[in-house]
Design an enzyme around this catalytic site. Structure first.
Site, mmCIF file in Angstrom:
data_model
loop_
_atom_site.group_PDB
_atom_site.id
_atom_site.type_symbol
_atom_site.label_atom_id
_atom_site.label_comp_id
_atom_site.label_asym_id
_atom_site.label_seq_id
_atom_site.Cartn_x
_atom_site.Cartn_y
_atom_site.Cartn_z
ATOM 1 N N LYS A 45 77.938 -18.947 131.303
ATOM 2 C CA LYS A 45 78.422 -18.668 132.660
ATOM 3 C C LYS A 45 79.661 -17.785 132.654
ATOM 4 C CE LYS A 45 76.597 -22.520 135.361
ATOM 5 N NZ LYS A 45 76.920 -23.644 136.243
ATOM 6 N N LYS B 202 68.343 -22.321 139.982
ATOM 7 C CA LYS B 202 68.756 -22.099 141.372
ATOM 8 C C LYS B 202 69.333 -20.705 141.569
ATOM 9 C CE LYS B 202 71.138 -26.052 141.281
ATOM 10 N NZ LYS B 202 71.929 -27.248 141.513
ATOM 11 N N LYS C 81 64.878 -20.697 131.840
ATOM 12 C CA LYS C 81 64.903 -21.881 132.701
ATOM 13 C C LYS C 81 64.639 -21.528 134.168
ATOM 14 C CE LYS C 81 68.836 -23.852 134.146
ATOM 15 N NZ LYS C 81 70.084 -24.617 134.271
HETATM 16 P P1 TYM Z 1 72.662 -28.921 138.088
HETATM 17 O O1 TYM Z 1 73.018 -29.011 139.521
HETATM 18 O O2 TYM Z 1 72.717 -27.592 137.417
HETATM 19 O O3 TYM Z 1 71.202 -29.497 137.874
HETATM 20 C C1 TYM Z 1 70.847 -30.759 138.367
HETATM 21 C C2 TYM Z 1 69.902 -31.458 137.412
HETATM 22 O O4 TYM Z 1 68.678 -30.732 137.292
HETATM 23 C C3 TYM Z 1 68.399 -30.514 135.914
HETATM 24 N N1 TYM Z 1 67.706 -29.228 135.805
HETATM 25 C C4 TYM Z 1 66.504 -29.067 135.237
HETATM 26 N N2 TYM Z 1 65.686 -29.940 134.640
HETATM 27 C C5 TYM Z 1 64.510 -29.452 134.157
HETATM 28 N N3 TYM Z 1 64.149 -28.146 134.271
HETATM 29 C C6 TYM Z 1 64.955 -27.245 134.880
HETATM 30 N N4 TYM Z 1 64.585 -25.971 135.007
HETATM 31 C C7 TYM Z 1 66.193 -27.698 135.393
HETATM 32 N N5 TYM Z 1 67.219 -27.086 136.037
HETATM 33 C C8 TYM Z 1 68.135 -28.033 136.272
HETATM 34 C C9 TYM Z 1 69.750 -30.505 135.228
HETATM 35 O O5 TYM Z 1 69.639 -30.763 133.849
HETATM 36 C C10 TYM Z 1 70.461 -31.605 135.980
HETATM 37 O O6 TYM Z 1 70.097 -32.860 135.461
HETATM 38 N N6 TYM Z 1 76.734 -30.643 135.753
HETATM 39 C C11 TYM Z 1 75.518 -31.037 136.431
HETATM 40 C C12 TYM Z 1 75.776 -31.943 137.617
HETATM 41 C C13 TYM Z 1 76.579 -33.158 137.265
HETATM 42 C C14 TYM Z 1 76.117 -34.300 136.582
HETATM 43 C C15 TYM Z 1 77.259 -35.160 136.493
HETATM 44 C C16 TYM Z 1 74.891 -34.697 136.063
HETATM 45 C C17 TYM Z 1 77.892 -33.323 137.556
HETATM 46 N N7 TYM Z 1 78.320 -34.545 137.095
HETATM 47 C C18 TYM Z 1 77.165 -36.409 135.880
HETATM 48 C C19 TYM Z 1 74.806 -35.939 135.449
HETATM 49 C C20 TYM Z 1 75.950 -36.790 135.355
HETATM 50 C C21 TYM Z 1 74.814 -29.794 136.933
HETATM 51 O O7 TYM Z 1 75.421 -28.776 137.105
HETATM 52 O O8 TYM Z 1 73.501 -29.984 137.243
#
Ligand code: TYM
Length: 328
Positions: free
Chosen positions: A112, A196, A193
């Site tokens: 990033k 979003k 991947k």
């Molecule tokens: P974020 O918002 O990027 O993504 C949310 C969740 O979706 C999963 N994910 C995927 N899983 C499978 N295939 C994909 N293409 C895919 N894209 C996204 C991510 O692995 C995630 O589980 N930092 C985290 C948010 C967060 C969090 C936490 C998660 C903040 N605090 C504490 C768990 C525990 C994030 O940016 O996820």
């Protein structure tokens, strides 16, 4: 006593099928058996620039989506991360027990930070806030996609270090990654991947995309010329990605799917995948609109905030006491 699970999603853009399969669906499946915490990681969202009007809209929309996806507010503590000030408070105490070198090794930060000419300090310390989210609640498991595994592992390292230095304070959490939900790939370029933030919308299924558009995207997914429906991510990344999606939608395993489509062509298989996704999204979209305009949403958020604040406050006080912040 029930074991605990927790996860969060960032309210940036529209939630994708990857987010649903990687995180939300797992929470839905586990909510009966576990004490469940599901929050909106809105403080994480501002590690990159956000338009306040959009952020406000996306936060609320994500809560409505959680409910529409089948998250039961009676079985989950649902809240906004920013409404629980103890997350950021705990994060600071943890930051002072995390090494610069550790954070520099985070692959998501490396990726990033390369994309932005000027990136914030928050983007660098983001994994510590995530550790705080997790460690505040002594959770057993953190359902995530593979892209978050390194961050959960860092949370474990920080917790172990803190426990050793100040006495046992935190439970050591484990990432929970389902085989078919590890990583859903972009439909156009199945080596990257599904994300979003992807600019080409053709490869990304958003949970709120019109259903005919969803169908078109799946029918147009990149495949190969091998003409065989086999789970083989290395040689058939496109087909294997569709198998994962179909597996997640139908709860069938790989061999059942390979068997089901052993005499089918790619068109027939894609149609079955599209049907399974469309029928899931149809229900989600119908319920989403009802929840978005419901006053129930605020009651759910109020009770999630109060419950989560109580627990996280106790953890924060315990940490402070151990670190030498008590008066006596
Ligand atoms: P974020 O918002 O990027 O993504 C949310 C969740 O979706 C999963 N994910 C995927 N899983 C499978 N295939 C994909 N293409 C895919 N894209 C996204 C991510 O692995 C995630 O589980 N930092 C985290 C948010 C967060 C969090 C936490 C998660 C903040 N605090 C504490 C768990 C525990 C994030 O940016 O996820």
């Amino acid at each position: 006593m029930k074991k605990k699970i927790l996860t969060g999603l960032q309210p940036t853009g529209v939630i994708t099928l990857g987010n649903y399969i990687g995180a939300i669906k797992q929470m839905v499946e586990m909510q009966e058996e576990y004490e469940s915490y599901l929050f909106v990681a809105d403080l994480h969202a501002i590690t990159v620039p956000q338009d306040p009007v959009e952020l406000k809209k996306n936060r609320r929309s994500l809560i409505a989506l959680y409910l529409a996806c089948g998250i039961d507010p009676k079985k989950n503590h649902i809240f906004f991360q920013s409404e629980n000030e103890y997350h950021a408070n705990i994060s600071w105490l943890l930051e002072c027990n995390t090494y610069f070198g550790e954070l520099s090794r985070m692959t998501q930060f490396k990726d990033k930070s390369q994309k932005h000419q000027n990136f914030t300090a928050g983007l660098f310390t983001y994994p510590v806030l995530m550790a705080a989210d997790i460690l505040a609640y002594d959770v057993d498991y953190v359902p995530v996609g593979i892209d978050q595994k390194q961050h959960v592992e860092l949370a474990r390292d920080i917790a172990e270090r803190f426990n050793k230095k100040f006495g046992t304070t935190f439970k050591i959490p484990e990432p929970l990654i389902k085989e078919n939900a590890t990583k859903i790939y972009d439909l156009v370029d199945p080596t990257k991947k599904m994300s979003k933030s992807e600019e080409n919308p053709k490869g990304v299924i958003r949970l709120l995309d019109p259903l005919d558009v969803v169908r078109k995207k799946i029918m147009g997914a990149t495949t190969d010329s091998l003409m065989s429906i086999k789970y083989d991510p290395e040689n058939q990344p496109g087909i294997s990605n569709l198998i994962n999606i179909y597996s997640a939608m139908t709860n069938k395993n790989y061999s059942e799917i390979e068997d089901e489509f052993k005499d089918s062509n790619y068109g027939t298989f894609k149609k079955a995948v599209a049907d399974s996704v469309v029928s899931t999204l149809e229900v989600i979209q119908k319920d989403y609109n009802t929840y978005l305009n419901s006053s129930e949403l605020d009651d759910i958020l109020d009770s999630g905030r109060e419950f989560s604040r109580k627990i996280a406050k106790e953890k924060f006080e315990d940490m402070k006491e151990k670190m030498g912040f008590s008066r006596k």
